[in-house]
Write a protein that holds these residues in place. Structure first.
Motif, PDB file in Angstrom:
ATOM      1  N   ALA A   1    -109.482  87.934 117.479  1.00  0.00           N
ATOM      2  CA  ALA A   1    -110.004  86.975 117.821  1.00  0.00           C
ATOM      3  C   ALA A   1    -111.254  86.642 117.284  1.00  0.00           C
ATOM      4  CB  ALA A   1    -109.425  86.073 118.605  1.00  0.00           C
ATOM      5  N   VAL A   2    -111.763  85.777 116.294  1.00  0.00           N
ATOM      6  CA  VAL A   2    -113.342  85.053 115.899  1.00  0.00           C
ATOM      7  C   VAL A   2    -112.749  83.373 116.354  1.00  0.00           C
ATOM      8  CG1 VAL A   2    -114.193  84.356 114.149  1.00  0.00           C
ATOM      9  CG2 VAL A   2    -112.418  86.789 114.069  1.00  0.00           C
ATOM     10  N   ASP A   3    -113.983  83.280 117.293  1.00  0.00           N
ATOM     11  CA  ASP A   3    -113.893  81.595 117.675  1.00  0.00           C
ATOM     12  C   ASP A   3    -114.803  81.415 116.808  1.00  0.00           C
ATOM     13  OD1 ASP A   3    -116.360  82.661 118.498  1.00  0.00           O
ATOM     14  OD2 ASP A   3    -116.038  82.214 120.680  1.00  0.00           O
ATOM     15  N   VAL A   4    -115.131  79.660 116.889  1.00  0.00           N
ATOM     16  CA  VAL A   4    -115.681  78.936 116.225  1.00  0.00           C
ATOM     17  C   VAL A   4    -116.953  79.127 116.260  1.00  0.00           C
ATOM     18  CG1 VAL A   4    -113.877  77.143 116.132  1.00  0.00           C
ATOM     19  CG2 VAL A   4    -115.821  77.252 117.276  1.00  0.00           C
ATOM     20  N   GLN A   5    -117.630  80.310 116.612  1.00  0.00           N
ATOM     21  CA  GLN A   5    -118.925  80.688 116.731  1.00  0.00           C
ATOM     22  C   GLN A   5    -119.327  81.250 116.195  1.00  0.00           C
ATOM     23  OE1 GLN A   5    -120.849  79.999 121.284  1.00  0.00           O
ATOM     24  NE2 GLN A   5    -118.720  78.277 121.069  1.00  0.00           N
TER      25      GLN A   5
ATOM     26  N   PRO B   1    -110.470  78.927 118.487  1.00  0.00           N
ATOM     27  CA  PRO B   1    -109.614  80.358 117.725  1.00  0.00           C
ATOM     28  C   PRO B   1    -110.048  79.840 116.302  1.00  0.00           C
ATOM     29  CG  PRO B   1    -108.241  79.701 118.598  1.00  0.00           C
ATOM     30  CD  PRO B   1    -108.914  78.913 119.330  1.00  0.00           C
ATOM     31  N   ARG B   2    -111.490  80.426 115.182  1.00  0.00           N
ATOM     32  CA  ARG B   2    -111.285  80.446 114.350  1.00  0.00           C
ATOM     33  C   ARG B   2    -110.552  80.933 113.046  1.00  0.00           C
ATOM     34  NH1 ARG B   2    -113.963  82.146 109.844  1.00  0.00           N
ATOM     35  NH2 ARG B   2    -115.666  83.445 111.125  1.00  0.00           N
ATOM     36  N   LEU B   3    -110.047  82.863 113.407  1.00  0.00           N
ATOM     37  CA  LEU B   3    -109.334  83.723 112.706  1.00  0.00           C
ATOM     38  C   LEU B   3    -108.165  84.232 113.600  1.00  0.00           C
ATOM     39  CD1 LEU B   3    -108.964  84.816 109.901  1.00  0.00           C
ATOM     40  CD2 LEU B   3    -111.087  86.312 109.994  1.00  0.00           C
ATOM     41  N   ILE B   4    -107.934  85.222 113.261  1.00  0.00           N
ATOM     42  CA  ILE B   4    -107.075  85.850 114.087  1.00  0.00           C
ATOM     43  C   ILE B   4    -106.600  86.681 113.172  1.00  0.00           C
ATOM     44  CG2 ILE B   4    -104.800  86.402 115.217  1.00  0.00           C
ATOM     45  CD1 ILE B   4    -106.840  84.396 117.204  1.00  0.00           C
TER      46      ILE B   4
ATOM     47  N   GLY C   1     -99.182  89.050 125.362  1.00  0.00           N
ATOM     48  CA  GLY C   1    -100.010  88.831 125.125  1.00  0.00           C
ATOM     49  C   GLY C   1    -101.371  88.751 126.199  1.00  0.00           C
ATOM     50  N   LYS C   2    -102.197  88.084 126.117  1.00  0.00           N
ATOM     51  CA  LYS C   2    -103.538  88.360 127.732  1.00  0.00           C
ATOM     52  C   LYS C   2    -104.611  86.889 127.342  1.00  0.00           C
ATOM     53  CE  LYS C   2    -103.831  93.390 127.206  1.00  0.00           C
ATOM     54  NZ  LYS C   2    -105.037  94.289 126.914  1.00  0.00           N
ATOM     55  N   GLN C   3    -105.456  86.509 128.089  1.00  0.00           N
ATOM     56  CA  GLN C   3    -105.995  85.713 127.531  1.00  0.00           C
ATOM     57  C   GLN C   3    -107.316  86.000 127.413  1.00  0.00           C
ATOM     58  OE1 GLN C   3    -103.480  82.995 129.542  1.00  0.00           O
ATOM     59  NE2 GLN C   3    -105.996  82.012 128.913  1.00  0.00           N
ATOM     60  N   VAL C   4    -107.794  85.104 126.614  1.00  0.00           N
ATOM     61  CA  VAL C   4    -109.449  85.662 125.581  1.00  0.00           C
ATOM     62  C   VAL C   4    -110.329  84.520 126.440  1.00  0.00           C
ATOM     63  CG1 VAL C   4    -109.934  85.227 123.158  1.00  0.00           C
ATOM     64  CG2 VAL C   4    -107.908  85.512 123.196  1.00  0.00           C
ATOM     65  N   LEU C   5    -110.326  85.381 126.976  1.00  0.00           N
ATOM     66  CA  LEU C   5    -111.704  85.103 127.935  1.00  0.00           C
ATOM     67  C   LEU C   5    -112.857  84.734 127.109  1.00  0.00           C
ATOM     68  CD1 LEU C   5    -110.781  87.168 131.444  1.00  0.00           C
ATOM     69  CD2 LEU C   5    -110.247  84.793 130.403  1.00  0.00           C
TER      70      LEU C   5
ATOM     71  N   SER D   1    -109.659  79.508 129.444  1.00  0.00           N
ATOM     72  CA  SER D   1    -108.797  80.203 128.524  1.00  0.00           C
ATOM     73  C   SER D   1    -107.893  80.310 127.367  1.00  0.00           C
ATOM     74  CB  SER D   1    -109.457  81.648 128.752  1.00  0.00           C
ATOM     75  OG  SER D   1    -108.506  81.510 129.881  1.00  0.00           O
ATOM     76  N   TRP D   2    -107.943  80.116 126.089  1.00  0.00           N
ATOM     77  CA  TRP D   2    -106.453  79.839 125.881  1.00  0.00           C
ATOM     78  C   TRP D   2    -105.871  81.341 126.042  1.00  0.00           C
ATOM     79  CZ3 TRP D   2    -106.664  83.271 121.105  1.00  0.00           C
ATOM     80  CH2 TRP D   2    -108.157  83.466 119.956  1.00  0.00           C
TER      81      TRP D   2
END
Length: 217
Positions: free
Chosen positions: A50-54, A99-102, A90-94, A30-31
């Motif tokens: 967070a919005v990921d690439v999917q 990430p595409r957008l924060i 912060g926290k891990q984004v499990l 995770s990041w």
């Protein structure tokens, strides 16, 4: 269609699916998303999504108090950004891909004012997040392959958001600076009746003495 052809077709579909997702497959579990504020410029994070690439949305990936230093002798300097920022609170984004957008909505308690910002993560930065680099890690005294799997956001008065990526043993890379906008509804989109929690004692004392250094971020 015979059994061999069915197996071949199934294998091809799995291979194509792997090709479609492989470009953004993570070499780590995770990041991490972390946030901080300049000295004395206290921030309360209503939400960091967070919005990921999917295009999967991870709401409230982080919320609460951003990391901050508030020396009681009032000798801390809030102006500008550090060359090498810390990881922030912060926290891990499990379960997320790259990430595409924060999206961040926060209360700048120093002013007070509520802001929101949309932070686009470029493809070049995503590629840097999955590029392993050999480095000497002083923490355990070993040479390791490290990754910039930490995304850090600095939040400053005036609605400024500054972004970096870094690794536990790798230096920070500057992602960019975003000018946020005022949330007209106020704290918690109007649900807090305009109430802002006062900054801590040292922050209040610094601001009363020196003011807020707008323009330095």
């Amino acid at each position: 269609m015979n059994k061999f052809k069915l197996m071949l077709a199934g294998g091809l579909m799995l291979w194509l699916a792997g090709c479609a997702t492989g470009a953004h497959r993570l070499p780590y579990d995770s990041w991490r998303l972390g946030l901080f504020a300049p000295n004395y410029m206290e921030v309360w994070i209503e939400t960091a999504d967070a919005v990921d690439v999917q295009d999967r949305v991870f709401r409230r990936a982080m919320s609460g108090i951003a990391a901050i230093n508030t020396p009681k002798d009032l000798k801390g300097d809030p102006r500008g950004w550090p060359e090498q920022p810390g990881a922030g609170a912060g926290k891990q984004v499990l379960g997320a891909g790259l990430p595409r957008l924060i999206y961040v909505r926060w209360q700048s308690l120093a002013e007070p004012q509520t802001y929101e910002a949309y932070i686009v993560i470029p493809e070049a930065i995503r590629q840097a997040m999955i590029k392993g680099e050999k480095t000497y890690c002083a923490f355990d005294g070993k040479w390791i392959t490290d990754y910039r799997k930490m995304l850090t956001v600095g939040l400053a008065p005036g609605g400024i958001a500054k972004v970096w990526i870094m690794g536990p043993c790798l230096s920070a890379i500057d992602v960019g600076r975003v000018q946020g906008t005022v949330v007209k509804e106020g704290p918690y989109l109007g649900e807090a009746s305009g109430y802002y929690r006062p900054p801590n004692e040292a922050s209040r004392a610094y601001i009363e003495k020196h003011g807020i250094p707008y323009g330095s971020w």
